[in-house]
Design an enzyme around this catalytic site. Sequence first.
Site, PDB file in Angstrom:
ATOM      1  N   CYS A   1       0.817  -1.206   0.000  1.00 56.01           N
ATOM      2  CA  CYS A   1       0.000   0.000   0.000  1.00 56.01           C
ATOM      3  C   CYS A   1       0.858   1.267   0.000  1.00 56.01           C
ATOM      4  O   CYS A   1       1.019   1.922   1.023  1.00 56.01           O
ATOM      5  CB  CYS A   1      -0.987   0.045   1.155  1.00 56.01           C
ATOM      6  SG  CYS A   1      -2.183   1.359   0.880  1.00 56.01           S
TER       7      CYS A   1
ATOM      8  N   CYS B   1      -5.888   2.127  -4.550  1.00 59.05           N
ATOM      9  CA  CYS B   1      -5.378   2.736  -3.327  1.00 59.05           C
ATOM     10  C   CYS B   1      -6.340   3.841  -2.881  1.00 59.05           C
ATOM     11  O   CYS B   1      -6.322   4.940  -3.448  1.00 59.05           O
ATOM     12  CB  CYS B   1      -3.988   3.307  -3.606  1.00 59.05           C
ATOM     13  SG  CYS B   1      -3.167   3.850  -2.111  1.00 59.05           S
TER      14      CYS B   1
END
Length: 413
Positions: free
Chosen positions: A166, A342
């Site tokens: 991430c 994201c």
Amino acid sequence: MNNTSPKYCQVVIAGGSTAGISMAAALKAARPELHISLIEPSQQHYYQPAWTLVGGGAMTQQQSVRDQAPLIPKGVEWIRDRVAAFDPDNNQLTLETGGLLEYKYLVVALGLQLNWAAIEGLEQTLGANGVTSNYSFDLAPYTWQCVKNLKGGRALFTQPPMPIKCAGAPQKILYLAADHWRRNNVSAESHFFTQGAAMFGVPFYAKALNKIVASYGATPHFGMNLTAVDGANQVATFTDAEGNTRTEKFNFLHVTPPQSAPDVIKQSALAGAGGWVEVDRNSLQHKRFDNVFALGDCTDTPNAKTAAAIRRQFPVVVTNLLASIDQNSAAANGSYDGYGGCPLTTEKGKVLMAEFRYDGEVVSSFNCDPRVPRRFYWWMKEKFFPLLYWNVILKGRDWNKPEAKPRPGVTEE
Ligand code: FAD
């Protein structure tokens, strides 16, 4: 390897988190008669994307964890152990407790390794002196405690060299914290130190994020890597590419740890140049061992290491693995396009939904400009994605609708 006679397994899945459980569930559903063995040491299963919200005071730590046992798909053998060594030339692996497994097919889903010790002094001070990280289940609540209790001063947020899981998480907490301080009239000076050269790897989104950083009066520092922390004196040391160091005082320090392939992969023949499992970026089949596949954070594919990517990867591996088992190469038509997502929490209540495929191609699951932070996306991040995770992804259900598409109406400025 060792001298004990091996236990034979038809399909072994190494690692039982997002990638391993979704893969096991989808494979078992597609072919119930397969004998699948899943190697996973942890009794707990973590929904890591929630840790950003835990650190930002929008979710509790307990909402991000469940017992592992009920998540193991019915009929899948759970081997509660760790892989100590892979021997793909002999289709074998050794377990930490000494057992030896021989497999017909192997799926590697070991995730990545967080290298906290690579930053001098960090481990001694994590969880104290205002030093924290949302990359740890244990520390995410301390992040929120620090954010809530800060009375002012200097807040530093760090991002190590890529790849990391991430890639947006190091800055998501910057925005949530800065938003909280702004709403509560706390005069904190925020700095974002990244080893990279931009706020985000996809320029289309980086431009939008530059504006968001600026809106908080936060200062980005590019090409700077955190290399040491002196917790007692609240001093962080950063090093640039030329080896020049610079020290910074802080009252709050959010650290994203350096990350790498797990040692057990790096030390095996499965590893490619960077230490990650070397797979074809579309088929996710190993480039040198035909009976080995890999998915999730442990592969060398150049996509964003996210749960969103895994959602698109496991159906591909199931298709191609079954084609291998059936010796039907025509059916090996699963192809992963590098999709990653994201959700960047730009403030409490709003998210910018960055979606992309290989080579930075911008896509969107929604028919609107993905650079605009929206309340609807926050709702998705807070409410919908956890439900999707526990009830769809971990059940191995292929939920790819609506398909993310390039949006011709949205063009680069
Ligand atoms: P992991 O989840 O790392 O699992 C690896 C598993 O392998 C573990 O269960 C471990 O116990 C096991 N294992 C390790 N070594 C061994 C061994 N030797 N033998 C056997 N088992 C072993 N993704 C998104 O899509 N959206 C987000 O908003 C998002 N936000 C995030 C925020 C944070 C703070 C973090 C930390 C992550 C975030 N992610 C997000 C990333 C996402 O959580 C990961 O990409 C994903 O969970 C990776 O899954 P994985 O199964 O590949 O690896």
